[in-house]
Design a protein around this motif. Sequence first.
Motif, mmCIF file in Angstrom:
data_model
loop_
_atom_site.group_PDB
_atom_site.id
_atom_site.type_symbol
_atom_site.label_atom_id
_atom_site.label_comp_id
_atom_site.label_asym_id
_atom_site.label_seq_id
_atom_site.Cartn_x
_atom_site.Cartn_y
_atom_site.Cartn_z
ATOM 1 N N ALA A 111 36.833 30.091 44.898
ATOM 2 C CA ALA A 111 35.381 29.833 44.814
ATOM 3 C C ALA A 111 34.618 31.124 44.526
ATOM 4 O O ALA A 111 33.673 31.133 43.726
ATOM 5 N N PHE A 112 35.020 32.231 45.160
ATOM 6 C CA PHE A 112 34.367 33.519 44.907
ATOM 7 C C PHE A 112 34.499 33.907 43.438
ATOM 8 O O PHE A 112 33.513 34.266 42.797
ATOM 9 N N LEU A 113 35.714 33.851 42.897
ATOM 10 C CA LEU A 113 35.937 34.261 41.508
ATOM 11 C C LEU A 113 35.142 33.399 40.537
ATOM 12 O O LEU A 113 34.529 33.920 39.595
ATOM 13 N N ALA A 114 35.117 32.094 40.749
ATOM 14 C CA ALA A 114 34.365 31.205 39.854
ATOM 15 C C ALA A 114 32.877 31.536 39.888
ATOM 16 O O ALA A 114 32.232 31.652 38.839
ATOM 17 N N ALA A 115 32.325 31.702 41.077
ATOM 18 C CA ALA A 115 30.885 31.986 41.203
ATOM 19 C C ALA A 115 30.546 33.381 40.669
ATOM 20 O O ALA A 115 29.558 33.556 39.955
ATOM 21 N N TYR A 120 27.872 36.919 36.800
ATOM 22 C CA TYR A 120 27.809 38.237 36.159
ATOM 23 C C TYR A 120 28.463 38.273 34.781
ATOM 24 O O TYR A 120 28.560 39.354 34.190
ATOM 25 N N ASP A 121 28.933 37.150 34.291
ATOM 26 C CA ASP A 121 29.640 37.084 33.012
ATOM 27 C C ASP A 121 30.759 38.134 33.008
ATOM 28 O O ASP A 121 30.830 39.003 32.138
ATOM 29 N N TRP A 122 31.611 38.064 34.013
ATOM 30 C CA TRP A 122 32.659 39.056 34.231
ATOM 31 C C TRP A 122 34.019 38.389 34.169
ATOM 32 O O TRP A 122 34.130 37.189 33.966
ATOM 33 N N ASP A 123 35.084 39.184 34.352
ATOM 34 C CA ASP A 123 36.436 38.656 34.217
ATOM 35 C C ASP A 123 37.341 39.050 35.388
ATOM 36 O O ASP A 123 38.496 39.395 35.195
ATOM 37 N N LEU A 124 36.813 38.957 36.610
ATOM 38 C CA LEU A 124 37.636 39.260 37.778
ATOM 39 C C LEU A 124 38.734 38.222 37.948
ATOM 40 O O LEU A 124 38.526 37.033 37.684
ATOM 41 N N VAL A 125 39.893 38.698 38.406
ATOM 42 C CA VAL A 125 41.003 37.811 38.752
ATOM 43 C C VAL A 125 41.581 38.299 40.074
ATOM 44 O O VAL A 125 41.453 39.475 40.435
ATOM 45 N N ALA A 126 42.221 37.405 40.808
ATOM 46 C CA ALA A 126 42.911 37.786 42.032
ATOM 47 C C ALA A 126 44.053 38.714 41.669
ATOM 48 O O ALA A 126 44.795 38.461 40.717
ATOM 49 N N ALA A 127 44.191 39.792 42.413
ATOM 50 C CA ALA A 127 45.251 40.769 42.143
ATOM 51 C C ALA A 127 45.593 41.498 43.439
ATOM 52 O O ALA A 127 44.706 42.090 44.063
ATOM 53 N N GLY A 128 46.834 41.449 43.823
ATOM 54 C CA GLY A 128 47.271 42.168 45.010
ATOM 55 C C GLY A 128 46.468 41.764 46.236
ATOM 56 O O GLY A 128 46.350 40.595 46.560
ATOM 57 N N GLU A 129 45.887 42.749 46.897
ATOM 58 C CA GLU A 129 45.103 42.511 48.111
ATOM 59 C C GLU A 129 43.625 42.325 47.819
ATOM 60 O O GLU A 129 42.793 42.475 48.708
ATOM 61 N N GLY A 130 43.257 42.022 46.573
ATOM 62 C CA GLY A 130 41.852 41.864 46.223
ATOM 63 C C GLY A 130 41.690 41.288 44.846
ATOM 64 O O GLY A 130 42.285 40.268 44.504
ATOM 65 N N VAL A 131 40.903 41.998 44.018
ATOM 66 C CA VAL A 131 40.619 41.545 42.657
ATOM 67 C C VAL A 131 40.713 42.717 41.694
ATOM 68 O O VAL A 131 40.681 43.881 42.102
#
Length: 167
Positions: A111-115, A120-131
């Motif tokens: 939910a955090f990544l989608a929102a 912010y029109d960004w491209d964060l993805v889950a990675a390791g212990e964060g993003v």
Amino acid sequence: MDALPAPEAESPVMFGSPVPPGQLLPWQWALDRLIAARTYWIATTRPGGRPHTRPIWAVWLNDGLWFSTGSLARHNLRGNPEITVHLEDGDRPVIVEGTAEAVAGAGPLTAFLAAYNAKYDWDLVAAGEGVADSSGAAGPVFRLRPRVVFGWDDEMRAPTRWRFPGT
């Protein structure tokens, strides 16, 4: 995580004195501002007690304020999870006080990544212990569960403190 309970509004203490009972702002006033804000300022405490402030991007979800940071704040929060967040507007401020906890894993971050990416029109993805993002920038994700939120309207009208039961 469970959605936050509805906060209880009351008059705060300002300038050392209780504010006389009067008109209080509705929680929706603060919530709308927390959702719409682009930049938030966080304040954490270094291990030696000195303050540390930084601007961040964040999203308000039904269970609190979510953000990622690669700054010194990530180390400060591991030692002392107490945090204050405020919006940039000093005329109609919203100030959030509470505790931040690290959240990791693709499932819990969905939910955090989608929102965040939509906002912010960004491209964060889950990675390791964060993003992480496509530039290689990475950091942990935190969820702030508020205990109390303060706000007041133009010219300090209707100062209000919202307390969250059970937090």
